[in-house]
Design a protein around this motif. Structure first.
Motif, mmCIF file in Angstrom:
data_model
loop_
_atom_site.group_PDB
_atom_site.id
_atom_site.type_symbol
_atom_site.label_atom_id
_atom_site.label_comp_id
_atom_site.label_asym_id
_atom_site.label_seq_id
_atom_site.Cartn_x
_atom_site.Cartn_y
_atom_site.Cartn_z
ATOM 1 N N TRP A 165 0.792 -0.838 -0.097
ATOM 2 C CA TRP A 165 0.135 -0.392 0.241
ATOM 3 C C TRP A 165 0.797 1.300 0.655
ATOM 4 C CZ3 TRP A 165 -0.162 2.557 4.864
ATOM 5 C CH2 TRP A 165 -1.144 4.307 4.585
ATOM 6 N N ILE A 166 1.863 0.713 1.515
ATOM 7 C CA ILE A 166 2.614 2.760 0.828
ATOM 8 C C ILE A 166 3.445 3.113 -0.656
ATOM 9 C CG2 ILE A 166 4.686 3.005 1.832
ATOM 10 C CD1 ILE A 166 4.592 0.996 4.338
ATOM 11 N N PRO A 167 4.226 1.719 -0.837
ATOM 12 C CA PRO A 167 4.452 2.559 -2.249
ATOM 13 C C PRO A 167 3.069 2.939 -3.122
ATOM 14 C CG PRO A 167 5.560 0.397 -2.184
ATOM 15 C CD PRO A 167 4.851 0.987 -0.765
ATOM 16 N N TRP A 168 2.314 2.870 -3.970
ATOM 17 C CA TRP A 168 0.773 2.879 -4.451
ATOM 18 C C TRP A 168 1.037 4.580 -3.686
ATOM 19 C CZ3 TRP A 168 -1.121 3.725 -8.428
ATOM 20 C CH2 TRP A 168 -1.633 4.734 -9.022
ATOM 21 N N GLY A 298 10.763 5.455 -8.179
ATOM 22 C CA GLY A 298 10.913 4.083 -7.938
ATOM 23 C C GLY A 298 12.525 4.164 -7.481
ATOM 24 N N TRP A 299 13.125 5.085 -7.519
ATOM 25 C CA TRP A 299 14.406 5.705 -7.503
ATOM 26 C C TRP A 299 14.018 5.555 -6.152
ATOM 27 C CZ3 TRP A 299 15.951 10.604 -4.939
ATOM 28 C CH2 TRP A 299 17.421 10.904 -4.762
ATOM 29 N N TRP A 300 13.607 6.630 -5.493
ATOM 30 C CA TRP A 300 13.369 7.168 -3.744
ATOM 31 C C TRP A 300 13.546 5.815 -3.091
ATOM 32 C CZ3 TRP A 300 13.471 11.092 -0.208
ATOM 33 C CH2 TRP A 300 13.330 10.715 0.940
ATOM 34 N N GLU A 301 12.968 5.145 -3.891
ATOM 35 C CA GLU A 301 12.802 3.754 -2.733
ATOM 36 C C GLU A 301 13.755 2.912 -2.302
ATOM 37 O OE1 GLU A 301 7.750 3.316 -3.619
ATOM 38 O OE2 GLU A 301 8.642 2.103 -5.082
ATOM 39 N N ALA A 303 16.733 4.117 -3.652
ATOM 40 C CA ALA A 303 17.956 4.823 -2.381
ATOM 41 C C ALA A 303 17.644 5.255 -0.622
ATOM 42 C CB ALA A 303 18.021 6.858 -2.656
ATOM 43 N N HIS A 304 16.404 3.842 -0.301
ATOM 44 C CA HIS A 304 15.916 4.867 0.873
ATOM 45 C C HIS A 304 14.634 3.343 1.497
ATOM 46 C CE1 HIS A 304 16.721 8.626 -0.406
ATOM 47 N NE2 HIS A 304 17.106 8.883 0.946
ATOM 48 N N PRO A 305 15.325 2.365 1.374
ATOM 49 C CA PRO A 305 14.810 1.174 0.881
ATOM 50 C C PRO A 305 13.717 0.501 2.617
ATOM 51 C CG PRO A 305 16.947 0.167 1.799
ATOM 52 C CD PRO A 305 17.159 1.605 0.811
ATOM 53 N N ARG A 306 14.499 1.430 3.184
ATOM 54 C CA ARG A 306 13.874 1.060 5.151
ATOM 55 C C ARG A 306 13.727 2.876 5.178
ATOM 56 N NH1 ARG A 306 13.103 -3.694 6.704
ATOM 57 N NH2 ARG A 306 12.632 -2.602 9.083
ATOM 58 N N THR A 307 12.142 3.310 5.063
ATOM 59 C CA THR A 307 12.049 4.870 5.383
ATOM 60 C C THR A 307 10.817 4.612 7.324
ATOM 61 O OG1 THR A 307 9.529 5.006 4.368
ATOM 62 C CG2 THR A 307 11.497 5.935 3.334
ATOM 63 N N PRO A 308 11.003 5.667 7.738
ATOM 64 C CA PRO A 308 10.546 4.986 9.138
ATOM 65 C C PRO A 308 8.721 4.884 9.097
ATOM 66 C CG PRO A 308 11.408 7.619 8.850
ATOM 67 C CD PRO A 308 11.403 6.665 7.579
ATOM 68 N N LEU A 309 8.099 5.152 7.612
ATOM 69 C CA LEU A 309 6.648 4.554 7.767
ATOM 70 C C LEU A 309 6.624 3.478 7.252
ATOM 71 C CD1 LEU A 309 3.649 6.066 7.324
ATOM 72 C CD2 LEU A 309 4.494 5.828 4.495
ATOM 73 N N GLU A 310 7.960 2.516 6.728
ATOM 74 C CA GLU A 310 7.639 1.373 6.521
ATOM 75 C C GLU A 310 8.202 0.454 7.794
ATOM 76 O OE1 GLU A 310 9.621 2.250 2.822
ATOM 77 O OE2 GLU A 310 8.798 0.720 1.843
ATOM 78 N N THR A 311 8.687 0.809 8.998
ATOM 79 C CA THR A 311 8.970 0.393 9.792
ATOM 80 C C THR A 311 8.438 -0.138 11.299
ATOM 81 O OG1 THR A 311 9.323 1.806 10.600
ATOM 82 C CG2 THR A 311 11.756 1.469 9.603
#
Length: 311
Positions: A165-168, A298-301, A303-311
């Motif tokens: 859900w987060i990437p979309w 896609g580039w952001w994800e 470069a930042h494979p684990r953002t605070p939202l995804e932890t």
């Protein structure tokens, strides 16, 4: 032999099936009596109710997870909606009228494609009140899908897998606010307004909603206009979001049928041009914005494979 899993699935659908049917009936009655839910307030309520219905047997407290995950998105969409409504007043920039006309005349060899489509497909004379054809209903439905498709995909992904859900949701918000920035710095009038003001020699009526007149729903675009902005036309967010949906689906699905998703932005483009809502150049710009958003996110994800939202 019936397994415990089969019994649980059967029990779930014994509750979920009737709940979904009641939801569908309630939504249908709402649309007929009140109108199509297109603003963030109604959309948030109906989407939240859909998640409750889907997880009808879950504890009441668990349904607050939707509010926890979606409240900031809800605030952002309200901010976008009302900022878009006054975007042409935020900077001392004149409304652009002639450039898109000249570009579309070049494409149409002297006549803008909107005028050509309305001459070919609409009754003569073409007005918003003439009897709709069968394809008007199809094109109106495609046009309206813009208001529900992106968030419906988001809810389905949220129910299935929050990590998907987060990437979309990131792409959905980025394309909306990127378009908002462009509306602020480059306000531009759509074909129906340019025709009304005399910039286009041909009569170009606004046909949005014409296909739903027989159902009594043809005026939903009038309600949207009250909080919208008639000169927030470049790029076409309708076209851009339709292309974003197609590109995202193609990138995630593995079936060879996934390429049929390109029909969605193509149909949306036809609906927008035919209805006088957008020039061809607006739609091309919307598709280009969708591609930039896909590549940028896609580039952001990566470069930042684990953002605070995804932890």
């Amino acid at each position: 032999m019936t397994t415990r899993t089969d019994q649980q699935a059967r029990t779930t659908w014994q509750w979920r099936g009737p709940a979904l049917a009641a939801y569908a009936i309630a939504l249908g009655v709402w649309i007929v009596l009140i109108g199509v839910p297109t603003d963030p307030y109604q959309m948030f309520g109906w989407l939240w109710l859909a998640t409750i219905v889907w997880n009808i047997q879950a504890p009441a407290r668990s349904h607050l997870a939707f509010v926890r995950d979606w409240w900031l998105i809800f605030v952002g969409l309200i901010l976008y909606l009302y900022s878009r409504g006054m975007s042409d007043n935020l900077l001392p920039v004149s409304v652009h009228w002639t450039f898109p006309i000249r570009f579309d005349e070049w494409i149409g060899r002297g006549e803008i494609p909107t005028a050509r489509l309305q001459d070919a497909w609409c009754a003569a004379p073409c007005t918003s009140s003439t009897d709709p054809r069968w394809y008007d209903a199809v094109l109106t439905t495609v046009y309206f899908s813009h208001f529900v498709t992106g968030l419906t995909i988001a809810v389905v992904l949220w129910l299935r897998n929050r990590e998907a859900w987060i990437p979309w949701m990131r792409r959905y918000l980025v394309i909306n606010f990127s378009a908002l920035i462009i509306y602020i710095v480059y306000p531009m009038a759509p074909p129906w307004l340019a025709s009304k003001e005399g910039y286009i020699p041909e009569h170009v009526p606004r046909l949005t909603g014409r296909g739903w007149d027989d159902l009594g729903l043809g005026g939903f675009h009038i309600l949207l206009a009250k909080v919208g902005n008639p000169v927030a036309a470049m790029p076409s967010l309708h076209g851009g979001l339709a292309m974003l949906v197609a590109m995202y689906a193609i990138s995630r699905l593995h079936s060879p049928w996934r390429w049929l998703m390109v029909l969605y932005p193509l149909l949306m483009g036809v609906a927008l041009v035919y209805a006088g809502e957008h020039y061809v150049i607006d739609i091309l710009a919307g598709w280009a914005l969708a591609a930039v958003v896909m590549v940028g996110c896609g580039w952001w994800e990566r470069a930042h494979p684990r953002t605070p939202l995804e932890t």
